[in-house]
Design an enzyme around this catalytic site. Structure first.
Site, PDB file in Angstrom:
ATOM      1  N   GLY A 108       0.814  -1.219   0.000  1.00 51.98           N
ATOM      2  CA  GLY A 108       0.000   0.000   0.000  1.00 51.98           C
ATOM      3  C   GLY A 108       0.844   1.264   0.000  1.00 51.98           C
ATOM      4  O   GLY A 108       0.386   2.319  -0.450  1.00 51.98           O
ATOM      5  N   GLU A 111       1.594   1.831  -3.514  1.00 51.98           N
ATOM      6  CA  GLU A 111       0.326   2.241  -4.143  1.00 51.98           C
ATOM      7  C   GLU A 111      -0.015   3.691  -3.800  1.00 51.98           C
ATOM      8  O   GLU A 111      -0.484   4.448  -4.651  1.00 51.98           O
ATOM      9  CB  GLU A 111      -0.796   1.288  -3.692  1.00 51.98           C
ATOM     10  CG  GLU A 111      -0.607  -0.105  -4.274  1.00 51.98           C
ATOM     11  CD  GLU A 111      -1.506  -1.160  -3.626  1.00 51.98           C
ATOM     12  OE1 GLU A 111      -1.480  -1.262  -2.375  1.00 51.98           O
ATOM     13  OE2 GLU A 111      -2.228  -1.861  -4.343  1.00 51.98           O
ATOM     14  N   GLU A 131       2.743  -8.209  -1.459  1.00 47.51           N
ATOM     15  CA  GLU A 131       1.519  -8.824  -0.919  1.00 47.51           C
ATOM     16  C   GLU A 131       1.478 -10.330  -1.166  1.00 47.51           C
ATOM     17  O   GLU A 131       0.883 -11.079  -0.405  1.00 47.51           O
ATOM     18  CB  GLU A 131       0.270  -8.176  -1.535  1.00 47.51           C
ATOM     19  CG  GLU A 131       0.009  -6.750  -1.077  1.00 47.51           C
ATOM     20  CD  GLU A 131       0.685  -5.691  -1.934  1.00 47.51           C
ATOM     21  OE1 GLU A 131       1.629  -6.020  -2.682  1.00 47.51           O
ATOM     22  OE2 GLU A 131       0.270  -4.524  -1.827  1.00 47.51           O
TER      23      GLU A 131
HETATM   24  N1  CAA Z   1       1.905  -3.605   8.797  1.00 47.08           N
HETATM   25  C1  CAA Z   1       2.003  -3.579  10.132  1.00 47.08           C
HETATM   26  N2  CAA Z   1       3.174  -3.441  10.784  1.00 47.08           N
HETATM   27  C2  CAA Z   1       4.288  -3.309  10.040  1.00 47.08           C
HETATM   28  C3  CAA Z   1       4.250  -3.329   8.635  1.00 47.08           C
HETATM   29  C4  CAA Z   1       2.988  -3.470   8.006  1.00 47.08           C
HETATM   30  N3  CAA Z   1       2.846  -3.445   6.678  1.00 47.08           N
HETATM   31  N4  CAA Z   1       5.529  -3.205   8.172  1.00 47.08           N
HETATM   32  C5  CAA Z   1       6.308  -3.099   9.252  1.00 47.08           C
HETATM   33  N5  CAA Z   1       5.567  -3.169  10.383  1.00 47.08           N
HETATM   34  C6  CAA Z   1       6.030  -3.112  11.766  1.00 47.08           C
HETATM   35  C7  CAA Z   1       6.706  -4.408  12.165  1.00 47.08           C
HETATM   36  O1  CAA Z   1       5.753  -5.380  12.528  1.00 47.08           O
HETATM   37  C8  CAA Z   1       7.552  -3.948  13.305  1.00 47.08           C
HETATM   38  O2  CAA Z   1       6.743  -3.796  14.458  1.00 47.08           O
HETATM   39  P1  CAA Z   1       7.168  -4.490  15.866  1.00 47.08           P
HETATM   40  O3  CAA Z   1       8.432  -3.789  16.235  1.00 47.08           O
HETATM   41  O4  CAA Z   1       6.025  -4.188  16.752  1.00 47.08           O
HETATM   42  O5  CAA Z   1       7.387  -5.939  15.569  1.00 47.08           O
HETATM   43  C9  CAA Z   1       7.982  -2.537  12.882  1.00 47.08           C
HETATM   44  O6  CAA Z   1       7.039  -2.131  11.899  1.00 47.08           O
HETATM   45  C10 CAA Z   1       9.358  -2.510  12.262  1.00 47.08           C
HETATM   46  O7  CAA Z   1       9.390  -3.460  11.208  1.00 47.08           O
HETATM   47  P2  CAA Z   1      10.526  -4.580  11.062  1.00 47.08           P
HETATM   48  O8  CAA Z   1      11.049  -4.976  12.396  1.00 47.08           O
HETATM   49  O9  CAA Z   1       9.973  -5.676  10.195  1.00 47.08           O
HETATM   50  O10 CAA Z   1      11.640  -3.738  10.277  1.00 47.08           O
HETATM   51  P3  CAA Z   1      12.767  -4.285   9.301  1.00 47.08           P
HETATM   52  O11 CAA Z   1      13.649  -3.123   9.033  1.00 47.08           O
HETATM   53  O12 CAA Z   1      13.358  -5.530   9.810  1.00 47.08           O
HETATM   54  O13 CAA Z   1      11.994  -4.683   7.936  1.00 47.08           O
HETATM   55  C11 CAA Z   1      10.419  -4.309   6.145  1.00 47.08           C
HETATM   56  C12 CAA Z   1      11.379  -3.674   7.176  1.00 47.08           C
HETATM   57  C13 CAA Z   1      11.208  -5.113   5.107  1.00 47.08           C
HETATM   58  C14 CAA Z   1       9.698  -3.164   5.479  1.00 47.08           C
HETATM   59  C15 CAA Z   1       9.421  -5.264   6.862  1.00 47.08           C
HETATM   60  O14 CAA Z   1       8.851  -4.568   7.962  1.00 47.08           O
HETATM   61  C16 CAA Z   1       8.290  -5.736   6.005  1.00 47.08           C
HETATM   62  O15 CAA Z   1       8.479  -6.652   5.190  1.00 47.08           O
HETATM   63  N6  CAA Z   1       7.080  -5.175   6.182  1.00 47.08           N
HETATM   64  C17 CAA Z   1       5.884  -5.608   5.490  1.00 47.08           C
HETATM   65  C18 CAA Z   1       5.882  -5.207   4.024  1.00 47.08           C
HETATM   66  C19 CAA Z   1       4.626  -5.734   3.359  1.00 47.08           C
HETATM   67  O16 CAA Z   1       4.394  -6.913   3.246  1.00 47.08           O
HETATM   68  N7  CAA Z   1       3.794  -4.806   2.873  1.00 47.08           N
HETATM   69  C20 CAA Z   1       2.531  -5.140   2.212  1.00 47.08           C
HETATM   70  C21 CAA Z   1       1.396  -5.072   3.191  1.00 47.08           C
HETATM   71  S1  CAA Z   1      -0.125  -5.648   2.526  1.00 47.08           S
HETATM   72  C22 CAA Z   1      -0.734  -4.356   1.590  1.00 47.08           C
HETATM   73  O17 CAA Z   1      -0.138  -3.298   1.516  1.00 47.08           O
HETATM   74  C23 CAA Z   1      -2.040  -4.584   0.883  1.00 47.08           C
HETATM   75  C24 CAA Z   1      -2.417  -3.498  -0.062  1.00 47.08           C
HETATM   76  O18 CAA Z   1      -2.224  -3.629  -1.272  1.00 47.08           O
HETATM   77  C25 CAA Z   1      -3.065  -2.294   0.372  1.00 47.08           C
END
Ligand code: CAA
Length: 257
Positions: A108, A111, A131
């Site tokens: 997102g 996006e 995703e």
């Molecule tokens: N939603 C909720 N929480 C999130 C998040 C997300 N998308 N991305 C990161 N966070 C949170 C983590 O859970 C973490 O929280 P805690 O400390 O409470 O555990 C905090 O942010 C820091 O994140 P990381 O410890 O994971 O940080 P990192 O530097 O090790 O990694 C990252 C960074 C690669 C961005 C990793 O956080 C990640 O892969 N995030 C998710 C990315 C993702 O999958 N995005 C797609 C979401 S679905 C979507 O967006 C649907 C749509 O089309 C609208």
């Protein structure tokens, strides 16, 4: 007005929205999208504002929709409450919007950046639609806007593998308009935004609407649309002023009508 999840500032004729959920890498929840829309409503109403900048932190523009808030959702619930209709409103704004992206712009977050009119990215920016790793697909326009922006081959690559694209690849692919050093992201973006905001608003809105037509219609209809809008601008004070100022070798004084 005080917001829970964003910071809002006005710098001259530029409205700046800074996503501010650092603990979640600016993950986009319902409140954050509502806050962005409320701030955009204000900027759209304010005649003084000619351009809007959306930005995040140095580490993350936004790491996607909030996975923790989505985890327990059901099929009919997700379909019926249609939360993405609120996201759509961000992409339907009339004033120019620049996304200033540093760090992660994922899911997102990517996006949201693509809902802006163009992206200025810091050299640490990373883009992706991961995703697929969560067994879902992009839900706020990623499969469509990314494909328009970078073509089928790369959009498929990103949506099917979930890999991240660094800023150089994103610029080569046409997703990003400019790449700047991280330390200069906001100065460079504000410079561009001020340049835009100094123009006449009717011509800015018309240019934005006309370029967006290219994504929605045939070339023949798009050309007809452009010609009608071009002609209409000759009904403005600012067209007379802009052309007179050019001929008289002075700066124009636009009045937005
Ligand atoms: N939603 C909720 N929480 C999130 C998040 C997300 N998308 N991305 C990161 N966070 C949170 C983590 O859970 C973490 O929280 P805690 O400390 O409470 O555990 C905090 O942010 C820091 O994140 P990381 O410890 O994971 O940080 P990192 O530097 O090790 O990694 C990252 C960074 C690669 C961005 C990793 O956080 C990640 O892969 N995030 C998710 C990315 C993702 O999958 N995005 C797609 C979401 S679905 C979507 O967006 C649907 C749509 O089309 C609208």
């Amino acid at each position: 007005m005080a917001y829970e999840t964003i910071l809002v500032e006005v710098k001259g004729k530029v409205g700046v929205i800074t996503l501010n959920r650092p603990q979640a890498l600016n993950a986009l929840n319902v409140q954050l999208i509502a806050d962005i829309n409320a701030a955009l409503d204000g900027f759209e109403r304010d005649d003084n504002i000619g351009c809007i900048v959306m930005t995040g932190s140095e580490k993350a523009f936004a790491a996607g929709a909030d996975i923790k808030a989505m985890q327990e959702r059901s099929y009919p619930g997700t379909y019926l409450d249609d939360k993405f209709a609120d996201w759509d409103r961000i992409g339907q704004r009339r004033k120019p919007i620049i996304a200033a992206v540093a760090g992660f712009a994922l899911g997102g977050g990517c996006e949201l950046a693509m809902m802006a009119d163009f992206i200025i990215a810091a050299d640490n920016a990373k883009f992706g639609q991961p995703e697929i790793n969560l067994a879902v697909i992009p839900g706020a326009g990623g499969t469509q806007r990314l494909t328009h922006a970078i073509g089928k081959a790369k959009a498929m690559d990103l949506c099917l593998t979930g890999r991240f694209m660094d800023v150089n690849e994103a610029e080569r692919a046409g997703l990003v308009a400019r790449v700047v050093p991280l330390a200069e992201l906001m100065t460079e973006t504000l410079k561009a935004a001020e340049q835009i905001a100094s123009k006449s608003l009717p011509s800015l809105l018309s240019a934005k609407e006309s370029v967006n037509r290219a994504f929605e219609t045939t070339l023949a209809e798009g050309l007809r649309f452009e010609r009608r809008v071009f002609s209409a601008l000759f009904g403005t004070h600012d067209q007379k002023e802009g052309m007179a100022a050019f001929i008289e070798k002075r700066k124009p004084e636009f009045k937005n009508y």
